[in-house]
Design an enzyme around this catalytic site. Structure first.
Site, PDB file in Angstrom:
ATOM      1  N   GLY A  50       0.778  -1.235   0.000  1.00  0.00           N
ATOM      2  CA  GLY A  50       0.000   0.000   0.000  1.00  0.00           C
ATOM      3  C   GLY A  50       0.808   1.282   0.000  1.00  0.00           C
ATOM      4  O   GLY A  50       0.297   2.346  -0.335  1.00  0.00           O
ATOM      5  N   ASP A 109      -4.343   1.024  11.173  1.00  0.00           N
ATOM      6  CA  ASP A 109      -5.730   0.686  11.483  1.00  0.00           C
ATOM      7  C   ASP A 109      -5.769   0.154  12.918  1.00  0.00           C
ATOM      8  O   ASP A 109      -5.743   0.933  13.866  1.00  0.00           O
ATOM      9  CB  ASP A 109      -6.168  -0.363  10.441  1.00  0.00           C
ATOM     10  CG  ASP A 109      -7.662  -0.465  10.272  1.00  0.00           C
ATOM     11  OD1 ASP A 109      -8.361  -0.474  11.297  1.00  0.00           O
ATOM     12  OD2 ASP A 109      -8.133  -0.549   9.142  1.00  0.00           O
ATOM     13  N   LYS A 137      -6.252   5.678  11.459  1.00  0.00           N
ATOM     14  CA  LYS A 137      -7.636   5.328  11.809  1.00  0.00           C
ATOM     15  C   LYS A 137      -7.665   4.988  13.304  1.00  0.00           C
ATOM     16  O   LYS A 137      -7.710   3.827  13.707  1.00  0.00           O
ATOM     17  CB  LYS A 137      -8.079   4.129  10.959  1.00  0.00           C
ATOM     18  CG  LYS A 137      -9.578   3.970  10.848  1.00  0.00           C
ATOM     19  CD  LYS A 137      -9.947   2.674  10.153  1.00  0.00           C
ATOM     20  CE  LYS A 137     -10.152   2.821   8.680  1.00  0.00           C
ATOM     21  NZ  LYS A 137     -10.693   1.555   8.080  1.00  0.00           N
ATOM     22  N   PHE A 158     -14.276   1.805   5.294  1.00  0.00           N
ATOM     23  CA  PHE A 158     -13.374   1.058   4.429  1.00  0.00           C
ATOM     24  C   PHE A 158     -12.943   1.957   3.282  1.00  0.00           C
ATOM     25  O   PHE A 158     -13.729   2.251   2.389  1.00  0.00           O
ATOM     26  CB  PHE A 158     -14.009  -0.229   3.927  1.00  0.00           C
ATOM     27  CG  PHE A 158     -12.958  -1.179   3.436  1.00  0.00           C
ATOM     28  CD1 PHE A 158     -12.224  -1.933   4.346  1.00  0.00           C
ATOM     29  CD2 PHE A 158     -12.655  -1.271   2.101  1.00  0.00           C
ATOM     30  CE1 PHE A 158     -11.207  -2.770   3.913  1.00  0.00           C
ATOM     31  CE2 PHE A 158     -11.638  -2.103   1.668  1.00  0.00           C
ATOM     32  CZ  PHE A 158     -10.920  -2.854   2.566  1.00  0.00           C
ATOM     33  N   VAL A 159     -11.684   2.421   3.352  1.00  0.00           N
ATOM     34  CA  VAL A 159     -11.189   3.398   2.383  1.00  0.00           C
ATOM     35  C   VAL A 159     -10.264   2.745   1.365  1.00  0.00           C
ATOM     36  O   VAL A 159      -9.556   1.782   1.674  1.00  0.00           O
ATOM     37  CB  VAL A 159     -10.467   4.571   3.080  1.00  0.00           C
ATOM     38  CG1 VAL A 159     -11.449   5.389   3.891  1.00  0.00           C
ATOM     39  CG2 VAL A 159      -9.329   4.085   3.967  1.00  0.00           C
ATOM     40  N   ASP A 165      -6.158  -0.782  -1.012  1.00  0.00           N
ATOM     41  CA  ASP A 165      -6.904  -1.669  -1.908  1.00  0.00           C
ATOM     42  C   ASP A 165      -8.130  -2.284  -1.260  1.00  0.00           C
ATOM     43  O   ASP A 165      -8.276  -2.311  -0.034  1.00  0.00           O
ATOM     44  CB  ASP A 165      -6.007  -2.820  -2.380  1.00  0.00           C
ATOM     45  CG  ASP A 165      -5.811  -3.878  -1.299  1.00  0.00           C
ATOM     46  OD1 ASP A 165      -5.429  -3.514  -0.169  1.00  0.00           O
ATOM     47  OD2 ASP A 165      -6.072  -5.059  -1.572  1.00  0.00           O
ATOM     48  N   ARG A 171      -6.010   0.421  -5.885  1.00  0.00           N
ATOM     49  CA  ARG A 171      -4.764   1.054  -5.434  1.00  0.00           C
ATOM     50  C   ARG A 171      -4.387   2.211  -6.352  1.00  0.00           C
ATOM     51  O   ARG A 171      -3.698   3.148  -5.939  1.00  0.00           O
ATOM     52  CB  ARG A 171      -3.601   0.048  -5.430  1.00  0.00           C
ATOM     53  CG  ARG A 171      -3.728  -1.087  -4.432  1.00  0.00           C
ATOM     54  CD  ARG A 171      -2.398  -1.801  -4.330  1.00  0.00           C
ATOM     55  NE  ARG A 171      -2.492  -3.129  -3.746  1.00  0.00           N
ATOM     56  CZ  ARG A 171      -2.450  -3.396  -2.448  1.00  0.00           C
ATOM     57  NH1 ARG A 171      -2.343  -2.408  -1.579  1.00  0.00           N
ATOM     58  NH2 ARG A 171      -2.531  -4.632  -2.002  1.00  0.00           N
TER      59      ARG A 171
END
Ligand code: PRP
Length: 185
Positions: A50, A109, A137, A158-159, A165, A171
């Site tokens: 990512g 996260d 987050k 959910f980003v 992704d 992505r």
């Protein structure tokens, strides 16, 4: 019609951070990092996959000598919820003893991935390890840790986009948005 015909944006419910907003903030982070790491030749470590847009944009804004390396870990598999199981798929190419390491993540996260990485890297005797994440987050956090450099606080949604992704897709969106629920339900 599907994403291939209407474009990826048709699966996005809401744009959270535009391309321009991201570029401006990444530039600010790069300036702060350049200031803090002057004469320390940091090793900037991207956590794949990512991190790749952020890494490319960030390091080009950090106007001091630095080196780049990458790790690949997997914690989510194909799920949208963290499994808590972290596997190193690709390790660093070099030793980091005595180095100032800056880990670059797209998102923190639960913090499970970062907790594992920080504990792992600390055993290698670096001079320092800090974290730069584009998104934080905090509402989802289960581990007690903070990134030194944070781009944006992120709502508990959910980003996707700018490296983030869903099932390997999105992505390449140049902005960050919230996926429509029907895409993953
Ligand atoms: C994502 C992200 C972080 C991690 C954050 O990686 O890039 O590494 O999850 O979640 P956590 O704080 O709950 O651990 P992912 O495992 O989805 O791999 P990817 O970067 O290849 O998408």
């Amino acid at each position: 019609m599907n994403d291939a015909e209407r474009g990826l944006g048709s699966s996005i419910r809401e744009v959270l951070f535009t391309q321009q907003t991201i570029a401006t903030r990444v530039g600010e982070l790069a300036s702060a990092i350049a200031h803090d790491y002057k004469r320390r030749k940091p090793l900037v470590v991207g956590v794949l996959s990512g991190c790749f847009p952020l890494m490319a944009d960030l390091v080009r804004g950090i106007d001091i000598p630095l080196e780049v390396d990458f790790m690949a870990v997997s914690s989510y598999g194909g799920n949208t919820v963290s499994s808590g199981v972290v596997r190193i798929l690709k390790d660093l190419n070099q030793a980091i003893d005595g180095r100032d390491v800056l880990l670059v993540e797209d998102i923190v996260d639960t913090g499970l991935t970062l907790r594992y990485l920080l504990d792992n890297l600390q055993t290698r005797r670096p001079a320092s390890v800090e974290v730069c994440t584009l998104l934080d987050k905090q509402e989802a956090r289960t581990e007690r840790l903070d990134a030194r450099y944070v781009g944006f606080r992120c709502p508990n949604e959910f980003v996707v986009g700018y490296g983030l992704d869903y099932a390997g897709l999105y992505r390449n969106l140049p902005y960050i948005g919230v996926l429509k629920p029907e895409v993953y339900s």
